[in-house]
Design a protein around this motif. Structure first.
Motif, PDB file in Angstrom:
ATOM      1  N   ASP A  20     -32.364   3.073  -5.866  1.00  0.00           N
ATOM      2  CA  ASP A  20     -32.794   2.200  -4.688  1.00  0.00           C
ATOM      3  C   ASP A  20     -31.656   1.326  -4.119  1.00  0.00           C
ATOM      4  OD1 ASP A  20     -33.513   0.882  -7.126  1.00  0.00           O
ATOM      5  OD2 ASP A  20     -34.963  -0.720  -6.117  1.00  0.00           O
ATOM      6  N   LYS A  21     -30.235   1.261  -4.917  1.00  0.00           N
ATOM      7  CA  LYS A  21     -29.846   0.229  -4.830  1.00  0.00           C
ATOM      8  C   LYS A  21     -28.940   1.030  -3.800  1.00  0.00           C
ATOM      9  CE  LYS A  21     -32.070  -3.829  -6.229  1.00  0.00           C
ATOM     10  NZ  LYS A  21     -32.244  -4.515  -5.114  1.00  0.00           N
ATOM     11  N   LEU A  22     -29.076   2.348  -4.124  1.00  0.00           N
ATOM     12  CA  LEU A  22     -27.397   2.994  -2.754  1.00  0.00           C
ATOM     13  C   LEU A  22     -28.459   3.065  -1.865  1.00  0.00           C
ATOM     14  CD1 LEU A  22     -26.680   5.096  -6.271  1.00  0.00           C
ATOM     15  CD2 LEU A  22     -25.435   3.220  -5.434  1.00  0.00           C
ATOM     16  N   VAL A  23     -27.842   2.723  -0.656  1.00  0.00           N
ATOM     17  CA  VAL A  23     -28.247   2.687   0.105  1.00  0.00           C
ATOM     18  C   VAL A  23     -26.537   3.576   1.309  1.00  0.00           C
ATOM     19  CG1 VAL A  23     -28.443   1.472   2.974  1.00  0.00           C
ATOM     20  CG2 VAL A  23     -29.206   0.842   0.707  1.00  0.00           C
ATOM     21  N   TYR A  24     -27.777   5.039   2.386  1.00  0.00           N
ATOM     22  CA  TYR A  24     -26.382   5.361   2.705  1.00  0.00           C
ATOM     23  C   TYR A  24     -26.713   5.198   4.214  1.00  0.00           C
ATOM     24  CZ  TYR A  24     -24.834  10.054   5.581  1.00  0.00           C
ATOM     25  OH  TYR A  24     -23.678  10.398   6.415  1.00  0.00           O
ATOM     26  N   SER A  25     -25.185   5.219   5.034  1.00  0.00           N
ATOM     27  CA  SER A  25     -25.626   4.571   6.337  1.00  0.00           C
ATOM     28  C   SER A  25     -24.144   4.850   7.357  1.00  0.00           C
ATOM     29  CB  SER A  25     -24.988   3.206   6.649  1.00  0.00           C
ATOM     30  OG  SER A  25     -25.991   2.539   5.720  1.00  0.00           O
ATOM     31  N   ARG A  26     -24.061   5.375   8.483  1.00  0.00           N
ATOM     32  CA  ARG A  26     -23.403   6.344   9.506  1.00  0.00           C
ATOM     33  C   ARG A  26     -22.578   4.725  10.122  1.00  0.00           C
ATOM     34  NH1 ARG A  26     -23.156  11.268   8.924  1.00  0.00           N
ATOM     35  NH2 ARG A  26     -21.964  11.155  11.302  1.00  0.00           N
ATOM     36  N   ASP A  27     -22.504   3.662  10.116  1.00  0.00           N
ATOM     37  CA  ASP A  27     -22.547   3.032  10.730  1.00  0.00           C
ATOM     38  C   ASP A  27     -21.398   1.599  10.539  1.00  0.00           C
ATOM     39  OD1 ASP A  27     -24.626   1.787  10.035  1.00  0.00           O
ATOM     40  OD2 ASP A  27     -25.467   1.240  11.679  1.00  0.00           O
ATOM     41  N   VAL A  28     -20.920   2.081   8.751  1.00  0.00           N
ATOM     42  CA  VAL A  28     -20.126   0.961   8.399  1.00  0.00           C
ATOM     43  C   VAL A  28     -18.807   0.573   9.120  1.00  0.00           C
ATOM     44  CG1 VAL A  28     -19.322   0.162   5.612  1.00  0.00           C
ATOM     45  CG2 VAL A  28     -21.153   1.668   6.421  1.00  0.00           C
ATOM     46  N   PRO A  29     -18.369  -0.816   8.712  1.00  0.00           N
ATOM     47  CA  PRO A  29     -17.424  -0.731   9.870  1.00  0.00           C
ATOM     48  C   PRO A  29     -16.399  -0.312   8.755  1.00  0.00           C
ATOM     49  CG  PRO A  29     -19.262  -2.865   9.690  1.00  0.00           C
ATOM     50  CD  PRO A  29     -19.360  -2.201   9.052  1.00  0.00           C
ATOM     51  N   VAL A  30     -15.026   0.137   9.172  1.00  0.00           N
ATOM     52  CA  VAL A  30     -14.156   0.551   9.260  1.00  0.00           C
ATOM     53  C   VAL A  30     -13.092  -1.048   8.276  1.00  0.00           C
ATOM     54  CG1 VAL A  30     -11.699   1.291   9.235  1.00  0.00           C
ATOM     55  CG2 VAL A  30     -14.087   2.383   9.496  1.00  0.00           C
ATOM     56  N   PRO A  31     -12.542  -0.937   7.458  1.00  0.00           N
ATOM     57  CA  PRO A  31     -12.580  -2.138   7.079  1.00  0.00           C
ATOM     58  C   PRO A  31     -10.733  -2.783   7.476  1.00  0.00           C
ATOM     59  CG  PRO A  31     -12.207  -0.882   5.181  1.00  0.00           C
ATOM     60  CD  PRO A  31     -13.153  -0.024   6.500  1.00  0.00           C
ATOM     61  N   PRO A  32     -10.379  -4.132   7.574  1.00  0.00           N
ATOM     62  CA  PRO A  32      -9.570  -3.683   8.662  1.00  0.00           C
ATOM     63  C   PRO A  32      -8.269  -3.666   6.931  1.00  0.00           C
ATOM     64  CG  PRO A  32     -10.058  -6.271   7.674  1.00  0.00           C
ATOM     65  CD  PRO A  32     -11.671  -5.163   8.002  1.00  0.00           C
ATOM     66  N   VAL A  33      -7.172  -3.829   7.777  1.00  0.00           N
ATOM     67  CA  VAL A  33      -5.853  -3.480   6.446  1.00  0.00           C
ATOM     68  C   VAL A  33      -4.936  -4.454   6.026  1.00  0.00           C
ATOM     69  CG1 VAL A  33      -4.460  -1.463   5.816  1.00  0.00           C
ATOM     70  CG2 VAL A  33      -5.655  -0.770   7.362  1.00  0.00           C
ATOM     71  N   HIS A  91      -6.026  10.790   2.533  1.00  0.00           N
ATOM     72  CA  HIS A  91      -4.663  10.706   3.421  1.00  0.00           C
ATOM     73  C   HIS A  91      -4.596   9.080   3.847  1.00  0.00           C
ATOM     74  CE1 HIS A  91      -4.327  15.043   2.796  1.00  0.00           C
ATOM     75  NE2 HIS A  91      -5.819  15.208   3.208  1.00  0.00           N
ATOM     76  N   ILE A  92      -3.718   8.250   3.752  1.00  0.00           N
ATOM     77  CA  ILE A  92      -3.524   7.085   4.400  1.00  0.00           C
ATOM     78  C   ILE A  92      -3.100   7.585   5.684  1.00  0.00           C
ATOM     79  CG2 ILE A  92      -2.212   5.414   4.174  1.00  0.00           C
ATOM     80  CD1 ILE A  92      -1.219   5.900   1.622  1.00  0.00           C
ATOM     81  N   VAL A  93      -4.003   6.846   6.573  1.00  0.00           N
ATOM     82  CA  VAL A  93      -4.461   6.028   8.124  1.00  0.00           C
ATOM     83  C   VAL A  93      -3.505   5.478   8.443  1.00  0.00           C
ATOM     84  CG1 VAL A  93      -6.026   7.910   8.548  1.00  0.00           C
ATOM     85  CG2 VAL A  93      -6.321   5.527   8.212  1.00  0.00           C
ATOM     86  N   ALA A  94      -3.702   4.126   7.708  1.00  0.00           N
ATOM     87  CA  ALA A  94      -2.656   3.296   7.694  1.00  0.00           C
ATOM     88  C   ALA A  94      -2.380   2.101   6.837  1.00  0.00           C
ATOM     89  CB  ALA A  94      -3.843   2.488   8.737  1.00  0.00           C
ATOM     90  N   VAL A  95      -1.876   1.563   7.159  1.00  0.00           N
ATOM     91  CA  VAL A  95      -0.708   0.604   6.035  1.00  0.00           C
ATOM     92  C   VAL A  95      -1.091  -1.071   6.827  1.00  0.00           C
ATOM     93  CG1 VAL A  95       0.462   2.436   5.224  1.00  0.00           C
ATOM     94  CG2 VAL A  95       1.252   0.898   7.000  1.00  0.00           C
ATOM     95  N   GLY A  96      -0.748  -2.167   5.829  1.00  0.00           N
ATOM     96  CA  GLY A  96      -0.772  -2.982   6.364  1.00  0.00           C
ATOM     97  C   GLY A  96       0.761  -4.283   5.655  1.00  0.00           C
ATOM     98  N   ASP A  97       0.513  -4.885   6.561  1.00  0.00           N
ATOM     99  CA  ASP A  97       2.371  -6.041   6.721  1.00  0.00           C
ATOM    100  C   ASP A  97       2.692  -6.230   4.835  1.00  0.00           C
ATOM    101  OD1 ASP A  97       1.670  -6.837   9.889  1.00  0.00           O
ATOM    102  OD2 ASP A  97       0.878  -8.281   8.698  1.00  0.00           O
ATOM    103  N   GLY A  98       3.824  -5.602   4.970  1.00  0.00           N
ATOM    104  CA  GLY A  98       4.715  -5.442   4.344  1.00  0.00           C
ATOM    105  C   GLY A  98       4.598  -3.603   2.845  1.00  0.00           C
ATOM    106  N   VAL A  99       3.861  -3.000   3.591  1.00  0.00           N
ATOM    107  CA  VAL A  99       3.906  -1.627   3.599  1.00  0.00           C
ATOM    108  C   VAL A  99       4.797  -0.370   4.491  1.00  0.00           C
ATOM    109  CG1 VAL A  99       2.076   0.264   2.675  1.00  0.00           C
ATOM    110  CG2 VAL A  99       1.231  -1.766   2.270  1.00  0.00           C
ATOM    111  N   ASP A 100       5.654  -0.132   3.486  1.00  0.00           N
ATOM    112  CA  ASP A 100       6.602   0.968   4.622  1.00  0.00           C
ATOM    113  C   ASP A 100       5.200   1.933   5.145  1.00  0.00           C
ATOM    114  OD1 ASP A 100       8.298   2.848   5.689  1.00  0.00           O
ATOM    115  OD2 ASP A 100       9.120   3.245   3.941  1.00  0.00           O
ATOM    116  N   LYS A 101       5.764   2.365   6.687  1.00  0.00           N
ATOM    117  CA  LYS A 101       5.136   3.049   7.476  1.00  0.00           C
ATOM    118  C   LYS A 101       4.778   4.748   7.134  1.00  0.00           C
ATOM    119  CE  LYS A 101       4.316  -0.416  11.194  1.00  0.00           C
ATOM    120  NZ  LYS A 101       3.224  -0.461  11.112  1.00  0.00           N
ATOM    121  N   ALA A 102       6.379   5.426   6.650  1.00  0.00           N
ATOM    122  CA  ALA A 102       6.093   6.152   5.836  1.00  0.00           C
ATOM    123  C   ALA A 102       5.560   6.765   5.534  1.00  0.00           C
ATOM    124  CB  ALA A 102       7.910   6.123   5.553  1.00  0.00           C
TER     125      ALA A 102
END
Length: 105
Positions: A20-33, A91-102
C-alpha cells in the motif's frame, strides 16, 4: 530526439510498509539534472530484493536488528516519496554541468 516532458509516470514509495506504500502516478515532475548527473528516459525497470527490503524497512540498526531502517542500517536515510528501481535501463536524454554532452543518446 523528443523533447523532455515536464511530467512522467512513476511508482513512488511513500514510506516504509507494505504494498500500500507504492503509489502509481502519471503526473510526477521530471527531476532537474544536477551537476555531475544524467537524466535517463527509462525503457525498462525491474525490482529486486533490495527494493522490497528498503520498502519494508527491513535492514534494522546496529543496536536493534528488528528496528525499521533503510539501506545498510544507516537509520532513516531516505526521503519519501521516492522512486525506486535498482535495475533500470534506458537512454540518456540530458546531462548536468560537468558531464560530456556526447553521452546524450
Amino acid at each position: 530526439m523528443n523533447a523532455i516532458p515536464e511530467t512522467m509516470a512513476a511508482v513512488r514509495l511513500m514510506g516504509h510498509g507494505g504494498l500500500d506504500k507504492l503509489v502509481y502516478s502519471r503526473d510526477v515532475p521530471v527531476p532537474p539534472v544536477a551537476p555531475g548527473e544524467v537524466l535517463i528516459r527509462v525503457t525498462a525497470c525491474g525490482m529486486n530484493s533490495t527494493d522490497v527490503w528498503v520498502r519494508q524497512g527491513a535492514y534494522g540498526t546496529e543496536d536493534d536488528p528488528s528496528a525499521i531502517s533503510t539501506w545498510r542500517r544507516q537509520g532513516n536515510t531516505l526521503a519519501f516519496p521516492r522512486i525506486q528501481g535498482t535495475d533500470t535501463v534506458g537512454h540518456i536524454v540530458a546531462v548536468g554541468d560537468g558531464v560530456d554532452k556526447a553521452r546524450i543518446g
